[in-house]
Write a protein that holds these residues in place. Structure first.
Motif, PDB file in Angstrom:
ATOM      1  N   LEU A  55       4.815 -12.033   9.116  1.00 25.22           N
ATOM      2  CA  LEU A  55       5.023 -11.847   7.682  1.00 25.22           C
ATOM      3  C   LEU A  55       4.511 -10.510   7.197  1.00 25.22           C
ATOM      4  O   LEU A  55       3.685  -9.865   7.837  1.00 25.22           O
ATOM      5  N   PHE A  56       5.044 -10.139   6.072  1.00 26.68           N
ATOM      6  CA  PHE A  56       4.495  -9.026   5.318  1.00 26.68           C
ATOM      7  C   PHE A  56       4.333  -9.514   3.885  1.00 26.68           C
ATOM      8  O   PHE A  56       5.198 -10.237   3.371  1.00 26.68           O
ATOM      9  N   GLY A  57       3.254  -9.177   3.250  1.00 24.19           N
ATOM     10  CA  GLY A  57       3.049  -9.633   1.879  1.00 24.19           C
ATOM     11  C   GLY A  57       2.535  -8.508   1.004  1.00 24.19           C
ATOM     12  O   GLY A  57       1.834  -7.613   1.461  1.00 24.19           O
ATOM     13  N   SER A  58       2.915  -8.571  -0.220  1.00 23.58           N
ATOM     14  CA  SER A  58       2.416  -7.634  -1.215  1.00 23.58           C
ATOM     15  C   SER A  58       2.033  -8.466  -2.435  1.00 23.58           C
ATOM     16  O   SER A  58       2.885  -9.096  -3.046  1.00 23.58           O
ATOM     17  N   MET A  59       0.757  -8.542  -2.713  1.00 24.62           N
ATOM     18  CA  MET A  59       0.314  -9.371  -3.839  1.00 24.62           C
ATOM     19  C   MET A  59      -0.574  -8.544  -4.762  1.00 24.62           C
ATOM     20  O   MET A  59      -1.279  -7.653  -4.310  1.00 24.62           O
ATOM     21  N   GLY A  60      -0.548  -8.903  -6.015  1.00 23.57           N
ATOM     22  CA  GLY A  60      -1.355  -8.145  -6.952  1.00 23.57           C
ATOM     23  C   GLY A  60      -1.973  -9.012  -8.030  1.00 23.57           C
ATOM     24  O   GLY A  60      -1.603 -10.171  -8.214  1.00 23.57           O
ATOM     25  N   VAL A  61      -2.937  -8.416  -8.713  1.00 25.24           N
ATOM     26  CA  VAL A  61      -3.512  -9.031  -9.900  1.00 25.24           C
ATOM     27  C   VAL A  61      -2.897  -8.317 -11.084  1.00 25.24           C
ATOM     28  O   VAL A  61      -2.928  -7.093 -11.153  1.00 25.24           O
ATOM     29  N   LEU A  62      -2.318  -9.079 -11.990  1.00 24.45           N
ATOM     30  CA  LEU A  62      -1.645  -8.492 -13.145  1.00 24.45           C
ATOM     31  C   LEU A  62      -2.422  -8.868 -14.392  1.00 24.45           C
ATOM     32  O   LEU A  62      -2.775 -10.041 -14.576  1.00 24.45           O
TER      33      LEU A  62
END
Ligand SMILES: N[C@@H](CCC(=O)N[C@@H](CS)C(=O)NCC(=O)O)C(=O)O
Length: 370
Positions: free
Chosen positions: A249-256
């Motif tokens: 997998l590849f993931g891109s997560m953020g806090v908004l």
């Protein structure tokens, strides 16, 4: 004259405790909220002053640099004319007793429950029960102590009251729910009395009371997110727990968003048609809702691209901080990007685009709605 400069970030409960002590005690301090996790606390200038790297931290006007909430709060209380530390050795000892009780009993118990619910620690029902029971016991002790007292130590507010109330403020907002509070009328009355002191209320604002305490899998995550750098740590923890699936997998997560008003969101690209077997290696994967991304759909596509580009915005909440899972090692070839059909294949790592051969399945991820 200012007693010094407090380093904290907006909304940090321990920073707010120190500010309340200063405000109530009539001690003037400055506050610097520019501290950034992973940036400020890695800088040589900061570490030269505060080698532990953590906030709250306080630069005393005398030149002393202090850290640890209890020490800073105590120092500021000692500068107040309001006898916040008690007026006899016996009172002073009781102030210390309750400050310690608030942090090492109440706050610590709640933290263990919180860390299991937000995935920082692996979830265990018996340990969850254990710490909830310990917390109930601490609250019961506080409740009975307050049965015939307005304040914890004397007839006036001391550092003990502000410290314990600052911990109650956190606990009442997410863990100690309506049913539990109904059995704690003295504690609630005490908390209201302290937090409604005008000088304290000006710092703490209105109190928030949780109706139903969160249980595992029903946790109202986004409401629990307070400081954005902590949420970012939470993503880091989740990615660490996905380590066994890193080739898949590849993931891109953020806090908004901002402190006390943020969400976690992002996207994953998983090998194969099913995301569950790839993601369920992380015990806290159920903390998130996953929905397939259909790149034929403009809104999905915009979401997906923005999550990869770290400029996703949801309901006016802008991307504040992001993390990518580790790159996929040998599978990556640095050859531009491709889009279309069932996607699969665009990865963004820092400023570089990567293309992966072969079918992939993309899923969007969003925090569960309350
Ligand atoms: N024992 C410290 C704990 C302080 C603490 O853990 N601060 C967190 C923010 S709430 C921090 O600075 N974390 C940054 C890090 O872990 O490097 C205190 O009571 O002040």
């Amino acid at each position: 004259m200012s007693a010094g400069k407090l380093h904290t970030v907006a909304g940090q409960p321990t920073g707010n405790r120190i500010k309340a002590v200063a405000a109530f005690g009539g001690v003037q301090i400055e506050s610097d909220e520019s501290w950034e996790f992973g940036v400020t606390n890695k800088s040589p200038e900061w570490l030269a002053k505060f080698p532990y790297g953590k906030i709250p931290a306080f630069e005393c006007a005398s030149g002393l640099n202090l850290y640890e909430t209890i020490a800073i709060a105590r120092y500021i209380a000692s500068l107040s004319k309001n006898s916040l530390l008690g007026t006899t050795p016996e009172e002073a000892a009781q102030v210390d007793q309750w400050v310690s009780f608030g942090d090492t009993e109440l706050f610590a118990n709640g933290s263990f429950v919180r860390y299991m619910l937000n995935g920082k620690y692996p979830y265990s029902k018996p340990i969850d029960n254990y710490y909830r029971e310990r917390n109930a016991r601490s609250l019961k002790c506080l409740e009975s102590h307050l049965a015939n007292r307005t304040y914890l130590v004397s007839e006036r507010i001391t550092l003990a009251d502000i410290s314990v109330a600052s911990v109650l403020k956190v606990q009442f907002s997410w863990l100690v729910d309506t049913a539990e509070r109904a059995a704690l009328p003295n504690t609630v009355r005490f908390f209201e009395t302290v937090s409604n002191q005008p000088a304290i209320k000006a710092v703490w604002g209105d109190s928030v009371y949780v109706d139903k305490a969160p249980q595992y899998c029903k946790f109202k995550y986004n409401e629990e997110l307070t400081l954005t750098f902590m949420s970012s740590n939470q993503i880091g923890g989740f990615f660490n727990r996905l380590e066994a699936s890193r080739k898949y997998l590849f993931g891109s997560m953020g806090v908004l968003g901002e402190p006390n008003n943020s969400v976690i969101a992002g996207c994953f690209i998983c090998r194969g048609p099913e995301y569950k077997p790839v993601l369920d290696v992380a015990p806290d994967w159920e903390s998130y809702d996953f929905e397939p991304v259909n790149l034929e759909n403009e809104a999905d596509k915009a979401y997906f691209e923005a999550a990869l580009a770290w400029d996703l915005e949801i309901d006016g909440k802008k991307w504040a901080d992001g993390k990518n899972t580790l790159a996929l090692g040998r599978e990556l070839s640095h050859s531009g990007c491709a889009f279309g059909g069932t996607v699969s294949s665009l990865l963004l790592s820092g400023a570089d685009m990567y293309y992966i051969n072969g079918p992939r399945h993309a899923v969007g991820i969003s925090r569960k709605k309350p």
